[in-house]
Design an enzyme around this catalytic site. Structure first.
Site, mmCIF file in Angstrom:
data_model
loop_
_atom_site.group_PDB
_atom_site.id
_atom_site.type_symbol
_atom_site.label_atom_id
_atom_site.label_comp_id
_atom_site.label_asym_id
_atom_site.label_seq_id
_atom_site.Cartn_x
_atom_site.Cartn_y
_atom_site.Cartn_z
ATOM 1 N N SER A 160 -1.256 10.329 -4.453
ATOM 2 C CA SER A 160 -1.121 9.393 -2.742
ATOM 3 C C SER A 160 -0.199 9.254 -2.801
ATOM 4 C CB SER A 160 -2.160 7.894 -3.776
ATOM 5 O OG SER A 160 -2.124 7.215 -2.737
ATOM 6 N N THR A 161 0.804 7.967 -2.437
ATOM 7 C CA THR A 161 1.776 7.200 -1.821
ATOM 8 C C THR A 161 2.463 8.623 -1.899
ATOM 9 O OG1 THR A 161 0.675 5.363 -0.816
ATOM 10 C CG2 THR A 161 2.528 5.715 -0.857
ATOM 11 N N HIS A 186 -5.185 11.083 -1.468
ATOM 12 C CA HIS A 186 -5.599 10.252 -0.383
ATOM 13 C C HIS A 186 -4.845 10.569 0.647
ATOM 14 C CE1 HIS A 186 -5.959 7.825 -3.828
ATOM 15 N NE2 HIS A 186 -6.922 8.453 -4.562
ATOM 16 N N MET A 279 -0.069 4.501 -5.436
ATOM 17 C CA MET A 279 -0.563 3.237 -5.141
ATOM 18 C C MET A 279 -1.823 3.320 -6.350
ATOM 19 S SD MET A 279 0.486 1.565 -1.726
ATOM 20 C CE MET A 279 -0.078 2.480 -0.896
ATOM 21 N N ASP A 282 -6.573 5.072 -9.459
ATOM 22 C CA ASP A 282 -7.246 6.545 -9.014
ATOM 23 C C ASP A 282 -6.533 7.693 -9.665
ATOM 24 O OD1 ASP A 282 -9.819 8.092 -8.367
ATOM 25 O OD2 ASP A 282 -8.570 8.777 -6.504
#
Length: 346
Positions: A160-161, A186, A279, A282
């Site tokens: 993600s991030t 993401h 973050m 997930d």
């Protein structure tokens, strides 16, 4: 826009806007004078574009940067380049045009500015330095090796991030004869095609945006399109990609948990699960299910993670077998898919 951002940020008692700038030259002087914790930045600015400014900033004074820009397909490449140069995250101005747009935009700005203030700046700046030094996208591609990969093996990666730069570094170090890789990152639909193209440019493997029904082949990487879950389905002696537009899972589509559960169901213990910077949580439960079923699992360590969120949750619940710095992950995950793997659990 500067006035709007100022009002939004100042509305949160945890934060204060200490300065604004109409162009990068003013911003440079303001940063020296005010020493801010976080910078918001647009790609399109007068006198100097945001990419050039970022290169200079991350070389001289690394700091968390939140990109607030008009995110379109045309500007996707520039936004992805900014992420590789150390931008923490981005917020789209187009959100303001949606229903309840100002509320959604405000919430995103507040949440992301606050998180940026506690981000791992060392990991951000290191990623930026690697890209500029030619060790990221566009580097000399890793040659094939003679290791024998187990038939039916597959690597599943969730991020993600900070993940776009992390994926750059992982895939650029993978030889072209690696087992197939499937990825849930993401990302907005606007960017997934451009990200696949960017990753492909720097990797000896063939990186593509996953297409529903396409065959999953060794030496290939399949990236989940924005707004679709990526799953795999066994067909004969191999696998195909299946894309689903079902409900979001853990507030995400694509979801890492959906990918991990699918890979586990179809590939079993031949699969290797990898969770990178990001973050939230997930992927943590899916990775745990993979490990419990006999799959090898890998988590990125805190020091190299831009955001030690997803990997930390996975580690805390016992889902991570090997916790490693980003630089060691490519060789390790490929080795876990090979016959006579020399790794020893400790």
């Amino acid at each position: 826009m500067r006035k709007l951002l100022t009002n939004i940020i100042n509305s949160d008692p945890r934060m204060e806007v200490v300065g604004t700038a109409e162009d990068p030259y003013v911003a440079r002087d303001q940063i020296k004078k005010l020493n801010p914790d976080v910078l918001t930045l647009d790609i399109e600015m007068p006198k100097m574009n945001g990419i050039t400014f970022l290169r200079n900033l991350m070389r001289l004074r690394p700091m968390p940067v939140l990109m607030v820009s008009t995110l379109t397909e045309k500007g996707a490449a520039a936004t992805l380049e900014s992420l590789s140069l150390g931008v923490f995250d981005y917020v789209s101005k187009s959100t303001l045009q949606e229903e309840w747009g100002i509320d959604k935009f405000s919430m995103m700005v507040i949440d992301k500015v606050h998180l940026a203030s506690v981000v791992n700046v060392n990991a951000l700046s290191k990623s930026s330095l690697l890209i500029r030094a030619g060790e990221g996208v566009g580097q000399q591609k890793t040659p094939a090796n003679t290791d024998v990969v187990k038939a039916g093996s597959m690597i599943a990666i969730g991020s993600s991030t900070g993940g776009t730069a992390a994926l750059d570094q992982v895939l650029s170090a993978m030889p072209g004869n690696s087992p197939p890789v499937v990825i849930a990152q993401h990302i907005l639909p606007t960017f997934s095609t451009a990200l696949a193209r960017r990753l492909n440019d720097g990797s000896a493997m063939t990186v593509m945006e996953a297409i529903d029904g396409c065959e999953i082949l060794p030496g290939h990487v399949y990236l989940a399109p924005g707004n679709f879950h990526l799953t795999v389905l066994r067909r004969g002696h191999g696998y195909i990609c299946r894309l689903l537009h079902t409900e979001k899972v853990n507030r995400h589509r694509p979801s890492v948990d959906v990918l991990f559960d699918s890979v586990l169901k179809q590939a079993g213990s031949l699969a290797v699960g990898v969770i990178l910077t990001g973050m939230g949580a997930d992927g943590a439960q899916g990775l745990l299910r993979m490990r419990q079923a006999g799959c090898h699992t890998v988590g990125q360590d805190e020091a190299s993670s831009v955001v030690y969120g997803m990997p930390k949750v996975a580690k805390d619940i016992g889902a991570v077998e090997f916790e490693l710095p980003l630089s060691q992950i490519p060789k390790t995950i490929r080795g876990l898919c090979c016959i006579a793997n020399p790794l020893i659990r400790v």
